[in-house]
Design a protein around this motif. Structure first.
Motif, PDB file in Angstrom:
ATOM      1  N   HIS A 142      -3.775   1.038  -3.034  1.00 45.36           N
ATOM      2  CA  HIS A 142      -3.498  -0.388  -2.878  1.00 45.36           C
ATOM      3  C   HIS A 142      -2.905  -0.912  -4.183  1.00 45.36           C
ATOM      4  CE1 HIS A 142      -5.738  -1.056   0.991  1.00 45.36           C
ATOM      5  NE2 HIS A 142      -6.018   0.190   0.678  1.00 45.36           N
ATOM      6  N   ARG A 184       0.923   5.060   1.133  1.00 48.24           N
ATOM      7  CA  ARG A 184       0.161   6.026   1.927  1.00 48.24           C
ATOM      8  C   ARG A 184       0.509   7.407   1.413  1.00 48.24           C
ATOM      9  NH1 ARG A 184       0.268   3.794   7.950  1.00 48.24           N
ATOM     10  NH2 ARG A 184      -1.267   5.443   8.087  1.00 48.24           N
ATOM     11  N   GLU A 221      -4.867   6.213   0.621  1.00 49.26           N
ATOM     12  CA  GLU A 221      -4.054   5.033   0.343  1.00 49.26           C
ATOM     13  C   GLU A 221      -4.228   4.567  -1.096  1.00 49.26           C
ATOM     14  OE1 GLU A 221      -5.173   2.115   3.229  1.00 49.26           O
ATOM     15  OE2 GLU A 221      -3.798   2.949   4.716  1.00 49.26           O
ATOM     16  N   ARG A 253       2.118  -4.616   3.565  1.00 52.21           N
ATOM     17  CA  ARG A 253       1.190  -4.886   4.672  1.00 52.21           C
ATOM     18  C   ARG A 253       1.125  -6.358   5.065  1.00 52.21           C
ATOM     19  NH1 ARG A 253      -3.221  -0.799   4.657  1.00 52.21           N
ATOM     20  NH2 ARG A 253      -1.996   1.008   5.298  1.00 52.21           N
ATOM     21  N   VAL A 304       0.852  -1.187   0.000  1.00 49.06           N
ATOM     22  CA  VAL A 304       0.000   0.000   0.000  1.00 49.06           C
ATOM     23  C   VAL A 304       0.890   1.240   0.000  1.00 49.06           C
ATOM     24  CG1 VAL A 304      -1.653   1.304   1.399  1.00 49.06           C
ATOM     25  CG2 VAL A 304      -1.857  -1.177   1.224  1.00 49.06           C
TER      26      VAL A 304
END
Ligand code: ATP
Ligand code: MG
Lengths: 334, 335
Positions: free
Chosen positions: A26, A19, A24, A70, A17
């Motif tokens: 993905h 930021r 965000e 993540r 991801v």
């Protein structure tokens, strides 16, 4: 390709991801794939589909922030690369995994000689002395087809053409005899004849050195010529994956089918105009809850809008090993 | 590179000649007389004789040509005579200060050491502080340290030296009593204790000027590092598995230093120019103070000579900066 051999690289459920200030992104969503020893895996997908981000996530090459890996597992030589320390990861990069980038014009440091840039990983990972590293660097330059290698070590990158610089990048990536070579569109920035030369070189080196290769490209023609297996990516996901012959003769995902239709054919009669895939690739601002391709898909039906399809096998082998697709729809007669 | 340097040096000759003429004429336009410091009780005919003795009554182009001859021939040869005991230009008129009637170069020779030790040290200290701050600020962009570095640079930029210098005097000399307020030009370093005394009296002016220098250079260093950190070759270095230290301090730094070294080299002439305000504030009897004194006293030869030396240094260090650039960046070839 030894079918049953243990994979050198096994990636499961990778999620990356970004930021950013506007939320965000993905970029990679539960990507799983594996690479067997000596195998060449082609990765295709249009711009922004997450090919580069996936490969850079594997070895921690994304700047963090903004990137954040993540979830997932990246097994290489008994280690999970996502769980080891940054220093341990530095020991893996350049030693077990070599990386070749797209743009050879900017990928080399302009103020150091070509020789010193090839010698660096040799000294760092193999513990060679400077003199040994210099000899080895000359061998490597010769190996990637640069004539008069010994003298060329003292040259600076700007004295080399784009094709030669990409050869240098390949020499650097292969310096420590890696198990895996990741080539991210290594020929995109080069003109066609040079592309063909680099392709020949990689085929040749693969014969000689036997490393496994991940080859990212937009060019399905290239994939057909060199890959053992193909992985098609869309919207940060793997949408179809399988042995090259099977995938080309029997594509199942509407996106793969569309991609294959975009290749101009030299043989056979012209079947109308060259096709383009209408629409834009999605920008994934959230984890997908529906098929990312639905908006551009001619076959989309109700289910596609509410459920992101999981990868399902198309032959007797489990997902990832044979031919699989992530699509709710099945072509008639399949 | 050698032919390039030679060509640039040759090109510098006409440039400097034009500059010298402009300086000479501009300074000559200034109102006032070299006798303005002489008491009014001196009778006009004596006054006239004094002016004639200085050659100040000659037309400006005559004085210019004489000055050229003195600057480029007599002064260098005087030095030559002095070193090798010869007497090539013995008895020939040197450039004289109208104010003190001693040769301008003798005065400059007396003043240069103070300026170089104080202003030069401040420049060096500024660089040594600025580089690590700039490097680390860029490496940890937006971190607490980076914010602190930005604050430091902003203070260094915006606070004038007469304010920061006075503040330092109040804090370190008046309140704490650690350091002297005035710089003693007569102090000679002969042993350890006099050396420490010298260090102490240099501390305040060096701090004042060093802060201002460090502010500028640390910003250059930071932005140059940030530019280079984005580059593809940095990703390549990381992909090779190089340690972070190597990536930053070898790959990124080596590239980032190229523009910074140029800026540093271009700033060196300003050392010789002295720091007029700081020198005055701390009583450092350097070039800056000499220039101010000469301007007040209408000492045209002194002002002209100092301004021209300054011009020569600027031209020279421009050339040096270009040569350094060529040495540091292999992509640049001069020929
Ligand atoms: N630094 C970043 N910040 C935010 N988003 C990013 C960043 N880098 C990549 N992305 C996002 O990740 C997605 C995937 O990008 P990626 O570079 O992997 O695409 P790709 O398949 O390699 O495309 P290409 O064929 O153009 O190289 C993109 O849609 C992009 O929006
Ligand atoms: Mg890419």
């Amino acid at each position: 390709m030894p079918d049953g051999a243990l994979p050198v690289l096994d990636v499961r459920g990778l999620k990356t991801v970004f930021r950013t200030r506007s939320g965000e992104i993905h970029a990679v969503n539960s990507v799983s794939f594996m690479l067997r020893p000596g195998e060449l895996l082609g990765v295709v997908g249009e711009s922004g589909s997450g090919k580069s981000v996936t490969m850079m996530s594997l070895i921690g090459l994304l700047p963090s922030p903004p990137a954040e890996v993540r979830a997932g597992q990246v097994m290489l030589g008994g280690q999970d690369l996502l769980r080891i320390s940054p220093r341990e990861l530095q020991d893996v990069r350049g030693a077990k995994v070599g990386f070749v980038f797209q743009d050879p014009m900017t990928s080399l440091n302009p103020v150091f000689t070509v020789g010193s840039q090839i010698m660096e990983p040799l000294i760092r990972h193999m513990g060679l002395t400077k003199a040994q590293a210099r000899d080895r660097a000359a061998e490597l330059l010769a190996l990637v087809g640069i004539p008069d290698a010994k003298a060329r070590l003292k040259a600076y990158p700007h004295q080399f053409s784009g094709g030669m610089r990409q050869r240098v990048m390949i020499a650097i990536a292969l310096a420590c005899d890696p198990d895996v070579l990741i080539a991210d569109e290594p020929t995109t920035a080069l003109d066609v004849t040079i592309q063909a030369q680099i392709l020949e070189l990689v085929k040749d080196l693969r014969q000689k050195l036997g490393m496994a290769i991940i080859w990212i490209t937009h060019d399905l023609g290239v994939i057909a010529g060199i890959a053992d297996r193909v992985m098609v990516m869309y919207g940060g996901q793997v949408v179809e994956q399988g042995p090259v012959a099977q995938l080309f003769s029997d594509p199942r995902h509407p996106y793969t089918r569309a991609l294959l239709k975009t290749i101009p054919s030299l043989t056979g009669e012209r079947s109308g105009r060259l096709q383009v895939i209408e629409g834009q690739p999605p920008i994934m601002t959230a984890a997908p809850t529906a098929c990312p391709f639905r908006a551009r898909c001619a076959h989309a039906f109700d289910l596609c809008h509410v459920e992101n399809p999981a990868r399902r096998p198309l032959d007797a082998r489990p997902v990832g090993e044979g031919h699989d697709v992530a699509c709710h729809w099945s072509p008639e007669g399949a | 590179m050698f032919t390039y340097t030679l060509r640039r040096l040759l090109l510098a000759v006409p440039i400097l000649l034009v500059i010298s003429l402009v300086i000479f004429l501009l300074v000559d336009l200034a109102p006032g007389s070299p006798m303005s410091e002489i008491p009014l009780t001196v009778p006009p005919d004596v006054r006239q004789k004094m002016i004639e003795a200085l050659g100040a009554d000659q037309p400006v182009f005559v004085r210019y040509l004489l000055w050229l001859k003195q600057f480029f021939w007599i002064e260098p040869m005087t030095l030559f005579d002095h070193w090798f005991g010869t007497s090539i230009v013995e008895g020939q008129q040197r450039i004289l200060s109208w104010q003190s009637r001693s040769p301008v170069f003798t005065i400059i020779g007396q003043r240069i050491p103070q300026t170089l030790t104080v202003v030069g040290t401040a420049y060096l200290v500024g660089i040594l502080i600025a580089l690590p701050i700039g490097i680390y600020s860029a490496y940890r962009q937006y971190s607490f340290f980076d914010q602190l570095g930005t604050l430091f640079a902003m203070i260094g930029f915006s606070v004038p030296t007469f304010f920061s210098g006075t503040l330092f005097i109040i804090i370190f000399a008046v309140w704490l009593g650690w350091l002297p307020t005035k710089y003693d030009t007569m102090l000679e370093v002969t042993d350890w204790s006099s050396f420490m005394q010298q260090v102490k009296q240099m501390a305040l002016p060096v701090m004042t000027l060093g802060l201002a220098n460090a502010a500028t250079i640390s910003r250059y260093m930071r932005s140059s590092m940030l530019d280079n950190m984005q580059m593809d070759y940095v990703r390549t270095a990381r992909a090779k598995g190089m340690r972070e230290k190597t990536v930053v301090l070898r790959h990124v730094l080596r590239n980032s230093l190229i523009p910074v070294v140029t800026v540093i080299a271009l700033g060196i002439p300003s050392i010789f120019g002295g720091a007029i305000i700081t020198e005055n504030l701390f009583g450092v009897n350097g070039i800056g103070a000499a220039l101010i004194g000469a301007i007040h006293a209408n000492d045209l030869p002194m002002v002209q000579t100092l301004a021209f030396i300054f011009a020569v240094l600027i031209v020279l260090f421009n050339l040096i900066a270009d040569i350094l650039y060529g040495l540091l960046d292999p992509r640049i070839r001069y020929d």
